[in-house]
Structure formats: C-alpha cells, structure tokens
Design an enzyme around this catalytic site. Structure first.
Site, PDB file in Angstrom:
ATOM      1  CB  SER A  41      14.033  -1.378   5.640  1.00  0.00           C
ATOM      2  OG  SER A  41      15.158  -0.339   5.942  1.00  0.00           O
ATOM      3  CG  HIS A 154      11.635  -1.938   0.032  1.00  0.00           C
ATOM      4  ND1 HIS A 154      10.713  -0.766   0.628  1.00  0.00           N
ATOM      5  CD2 HIS A 154      11.819  -2.373   0.957  1.00  0.00           C
ATOM      6  CE1 HIS A 154      10.597  -0.911   1.752  1.00  0.00           C
ATOM      7  NE2 HIS A 154      11.263  -1.991   2.249  1.00  0.00           N
ATOM      8  CD  GLN A 162      13.968   0.743   1.828  1.00  0.00           C
ATOM      9  OE1 GLN A 162      14.752  -0.253   2.348  1.00  0.00           O
ATOM     10  NE2 GLN A 162      13.085   1.215   2.768  1.00  0.00           N
ATOM     11  CD  GLU A 163      10.028   4.084   0.954  1.00  0.00           C
ATOM     12  OE1 GLU A 163       9.570   5.322   1.301  1.00  0.00           O
ATOM     13  OE2 GLU A 163       9.770   2.982   1.980  1.00  0.00           O
ATOM     14  CD  GLU A 204       7.082   0.308   0.827  1.00  0.00           C
ATOM     15  OE1 GLU A 204       7.171   1.588   0.323  1.00  0.00           O
ATOM     16  OE2 GLU A 204       7.730  -0.053   1.768  1.00  0.00           O
ATOM     17  CG  ASP A 241      13.252   5.893   3.500  1.00  0.00           C
ATOM     18  OD1 ASP A 241      14.457   5.902   3.854  1.00  0.00           O
ATOM     19  OD2 ASP A 241      12.565   4.953   3.797  1.00  0.00           O
ATOM     20  CD  GLU A 286      11.424   7.554   5.734  1.00  0.00           C
ATOM     21  OE1 GLU A 286      11.435   6.359   6.260  1.00  0.00           O
ATOM     22  OE2 GLU A 286      10.604   7.918   4.822  1.00  0.00           O
ATOM     23  CG  ASP A 313      11.764   4.674   9.468  1.00  0.00           C
ATOM     24  OD1 ASP A 313      11.359   4.404  10.479  1.00  0.00           O
ATOM     25  OD2 ASP A 313      11.689   4.023   8.427  1.00  0.00           O
ATOM     26  CE  LYS A 338       8.111   3.067   8.681  1.00  0.00           C
ATOM     27  NZ  LYS A 338       9.583   2.276   8.161  1.00  0.00           N
ATOM     28  CG  HIS A 366       3.257   1.980   3.807  1.00  0.00           C
ATOM     29  ND1 HIS A 366       3.167   1.506   2.712  1.00  0.00           N
ATOM     30  CD2 HIS A 366       4.599   2.509   3.714  1.00  0.00           C
ATOM     31  CE1 HIS A 366       3.873   2.145   1.635  1.00  0.00           C
ATOM     32  NE2 HIS A 366       4.945   2.478   2.468  1.00  0.00           N
ATOM     33  NE  ARG A 367       7.567  -0.726   8.965  1.00  0.00           N
ATOM     34  CZ  ARG A 367       8.313  -0.912  10.003  1.00  0.00           C
ATOM     35  NH1 ARG A 367       7.802  -1.028  11.340  1.00  0.00           N
ATOM     36  NH2 ARG A 367       9.707  -1.381   9.671  1.00  0.00           N
ATOM     37  CB  SER A 368       7.944  -3.352   2.935  1.00  0.00           C
ATOM     38  OG  SER A 368       8.501  -3.998   3.939  1.00  0.00           O
ATOM     39  CE  LYS A 389       7.832   5.989   4.238  1.00  0.00           C
ATOM     40  NZ  LYS A 389       9.314   5.563   4.027  1.00  0.00           N
TER      41      LYS A 389
END
Length: 441
Positions: A41, A154, A162-163, A204, A241, A286, A313, A338, A366-368, A389
């Site tokens: 994403s 994800h 998403q999160e 993740e 998020d 987020e 983000d 990031k 981080h990233r996925s 995260k």
C-alpha cells in the site's frame, strides 16, 4: 574510514519478492550491510523503486538494474569518501540520480547504500547504530504498536480497514510491553478460534479472519485484551490504519469495497471515526482520509486533532516539503516515518527534525514486504519516536525488530526509559482511559 567499495546483490523480502542488499567496505576492512524493504500500500509521491520488468524473472519484479547501479555508478561515485559524512554521501547520490523521485538509479539502490553507510560508520566508530544516529541522549524505548488484525489490501477478507493495532502502553519498560502485546496476540487467536474464524496470518503477521464488519475487528481485539488479563484503554489501547487511499473514489467519496459496498463523504468518514472514538479506546488514527483529500484532512484535524493522534502516511510520504505544507495548513498532528518512502537516511532525519520541531509526533514504520534488517528499531530509539509499528507477534522479519529493541534496552541498562502512556497523552486526556467502552464487548 574511507569507503573502499560498495557492492550489492539481489535477495528476497518477506513476500518472496526480490530486493536489494548493499555491503559497504572500508579501507580498514570493516564491512556493514543493509537490506531494503518494499511496500504494498504505497503513496503516489513515494520515492520510486526500480524494478526490471522482465517477465521471465520473478514476474517482472527483479532488481538487477538497481543492483548494477550500486555496483558500478554509485560505487564509482562514492569510493574514497569518508563513511561518516552521511549527509554528503546521501546528497551526492541524489544529485547523481538527477530525478525528483530517485527513479533513474532507483530508491531501492540509493536507500540500500545510505543505510549500509550508516551501519558501517557505526561499526567503524564502535557504536551501536542508535547511538551513532541519536547521540548520548538516545535512550527512549517505544510503545510497540502491534498489527494484530489485517484487512484491506493486506488480507483476503471482508474487512475494509487495513490494520488494527494494539498499543501496550501501561508497562514499566519495553520488555514488559512486548510481553503484554504478545500475550494479547495469542489470546486473540483463541478468541477467533472460539468464534469459528480463521487464524491464518497476513503479510505483517496479523490474523486475517473473514469478519462481518470493520467494527467487529475492534470488538474481537477488546475481548482478547481482557482475556489476556488487561484493561482496554488503561493497559492496552487501539491504533487504526484504515489506509483510506485504497477506498478513495476520486470524487470526494470513499467506498467500503470489501464489506457492505457503502459510500461515504469525507465528512461522513470523520463522523464515523468520532463515533468510534467515543465508543472504543482508540489513541491513534493513521490515514483516516486519503492522500488526495487535503481539504478533508484539514476538517478531520479540526474535528479530531485534539482527541487522537492523526498520523499521515500516504499523504506525507516522509517528505519534509509536503510536511511543511501540512504544518502551515493544519493537516494532521503526526507523521509516519518510512525510510524507503523518501530514500535516504539524511532526508528521513530532516523530516523527523521538522516534525518534532513543530509539535508533530513521529511514528516509525516497517513495510509489508520486510527483511530481517533491524535498522528501524535503532532509528526509533535514535530519534526518540515513542512508538513504532513493525508487525504482529509472529513472523521472523517482524520479531527481529522487537528482539533488537530488547537488546537495546539491555544495552542501555538504567539509562533506558519507556515511552508508555506519554506517547498518547492528549488522546487519553481527551477521551478518558477507555472512551465510553463497556468491557462487555
């Protein structure tokens, strides 16, 4: 401490896709290395990864061109430079690339070199990376915001957002915070299992059950917090998020593309989040609105900014120029950090300095598509971010960051401090310890 050579190779990230690993060798024999993550994403204005687009290798996702740029052009340009001159090295690469988004040489090539240089310089100075970057006052351990339930792009389920993260903030130190988070993560598996739901994990490490709604995801997490013996809002709070850029329709509306197919305006999205803040112990939101909904973000900040941490983000992409505009126009109150969104260590630190100097929080991420590289753990402590995260309570590339933070806390000893509730103090003052949430959810 002069750079003797740079060399790169094509390795794999956590999704089995190619990425770049860079080694930096000094004339005294010291070698440091770094690996570059990749996002799924992504914001439109992120620095550009360079992929080969060769359909006969890795489905077009190979990075041999980026590797070659490190081995030839960047190595020739940087050979003989002092490894401790991070800013000079990073800007030399930016100038050599010559594009606004690092698309010629590839942000993955440039970032790989930038991080390898920082790692090597720290080794040459006989310092841990967090102290090399942050100095002697780098001693704050972050609240681990653990992504325990996945939706959106994800996961293959009916959850649009998403999160869904848990933030174990009521702990004396990082070691106990991560324990609280992992215990809750394991209890969540039991809660989901008891409801007949799938407990497979996403990119993740979070669970990706086929829940009926976005709100049900929050309710499952609250049950898990309580099952683990903790109090929602008092001990562990929730961070979200929604990644709403994926829901943005381009006409001022957002479509819930996986659940009920409903459409909401920006104002209606803000109303939705207002209701959730009253009902649930949410301390961080987020990407509550999309990256192209600047006017909506301004309204959301006016309506919610005193009650919750509003993290940008996709809209900010770790870019200091975009952040400066946001500061001027009152957009958000926090920025996600990031490294690969902007492409160098120097530019990342410049963005952090601007944010912190203007009262914005920094939330390291981080990233996925991750690797076992632990640079972001050190970066979080170096800048005193207070929260990061980096995934859930499983998957080695995620746990690697948590383990590095445990090592850093041990290394710091009595000097270590834990960010704890102070990270979300404005949200807790505004909403109370748990909003209006009743613990029978």
């Amino acid at each position: 401490m002069v750079i003797k050579n740079l060399f790169a190779l094509e390795v794999l990230d956590s999704r089995g896709n190619p990425t770049v690993e860079v080694h930096c060798e000094l004339d005294n024999g010291i070698i440091g290395k770094a690996m570059v993550p990749s996002g799924a994403s992504t914001g439109e204005r992120e620095a550009a990864e360079l992929r080969d687009h060769d359909p006969h290798r890795y489905g077009g996702k190979g990075v041999k061109q980026a590797v070659n740029h490190v081995n030839v052009e960047l190595a020739n340009a940087l050979r003989g430079m002092q490894v401790t001159k991070q800013r000079e090295i990073d800007y030399a690469m930016i100038d050599l690339d010559g594009t606004p988004n690092k698309s010629r040489l590839g942000a993955n090539a440039i970032l790989g070199v930038s991080l390898a240089v920082a790692q090597t310089a720290a080794r040459a100075m006989n310092m841990p990376l967090y102290r090399y970057i942050g100095g002697i006052n780098a001693c704050k351990l972050p609240v681990p915001c653990m992504n325990v339930l996945n939706g959106g792009v994800h996961a293959q389920n009916r959850v649009d957002f998403q999160e869904f993260m848990i933030a174990p903030h009521n702990a004396p130190d990082f070691a106990n915070a991560i324990r609280m988070g992992v215990e809750t993560f394991h209890q969540l598996k039991k809660v989901l299992h008891d409801h007949g739901l799938n407990t497979g994990v996403g990119d993740e490490g979070g669970y990706a059950p086929d829940l009926k709604s976005n709100e049900e995801a929050v309710e499952m997490i609250l049950r898990a917090i309580e099952a683990a013996g903790y109090r929602p809002g008092e001990d562990i709070s929730i961070c979200l998020d929604p990644a709403t850029s994926e829901m943005w329709q381009g006409d001022g509306t957002y479509k819930f593309f996986k659940s009920d197919q409903s459409v909401k305006t920006s104002a209606e999205m803000v109303e939705l989040f207002q209701g959730w803040l009253k009902k649930y112990p949410i301390v961080l939101l987020e990407d509550g609105l999309g990256e192209n909904d600047w006017e909506g973000w301004q309204n959301m900040t006016k309506e919610l900014g005193s009650r919750v941490e509003l993290v940008g983000d996709d809209i900010f992409v770790t870019n200091k120029d975009i952040l400066q505009q946001a500061i001027h126009e009152g957009v958000g109150n926090s920025i996600l950090i990031k490294l690969n969104q902007i492409g160098t260590m120097t530019e990342t630190l410049e963005t952090v300095e601007l944010a912190q100097g203007n009262g914005y929080n920094c939330f390291v991420s981080h990233r996925s598509g991750e690797t076992e590289d632990t640079t972001i753990a050190d970066l979080t402590v170096a800048i005193g971010a207070g929260h990061l995260k980096t995934g859930s309570g499983c998957r080695g590339e995620r746990i690697a960051k948590f383990n590095q933070l445990l090592r850093i806390e041990r290394d710091l000893g009595d000097r270590a401090t834990f960010a704890g509730k102070g990270t979300f103090k404005h949200a807790m003052l505004a909403n109370g310890p748990a909003g209006e949430h009743a613990t029978d959810a």
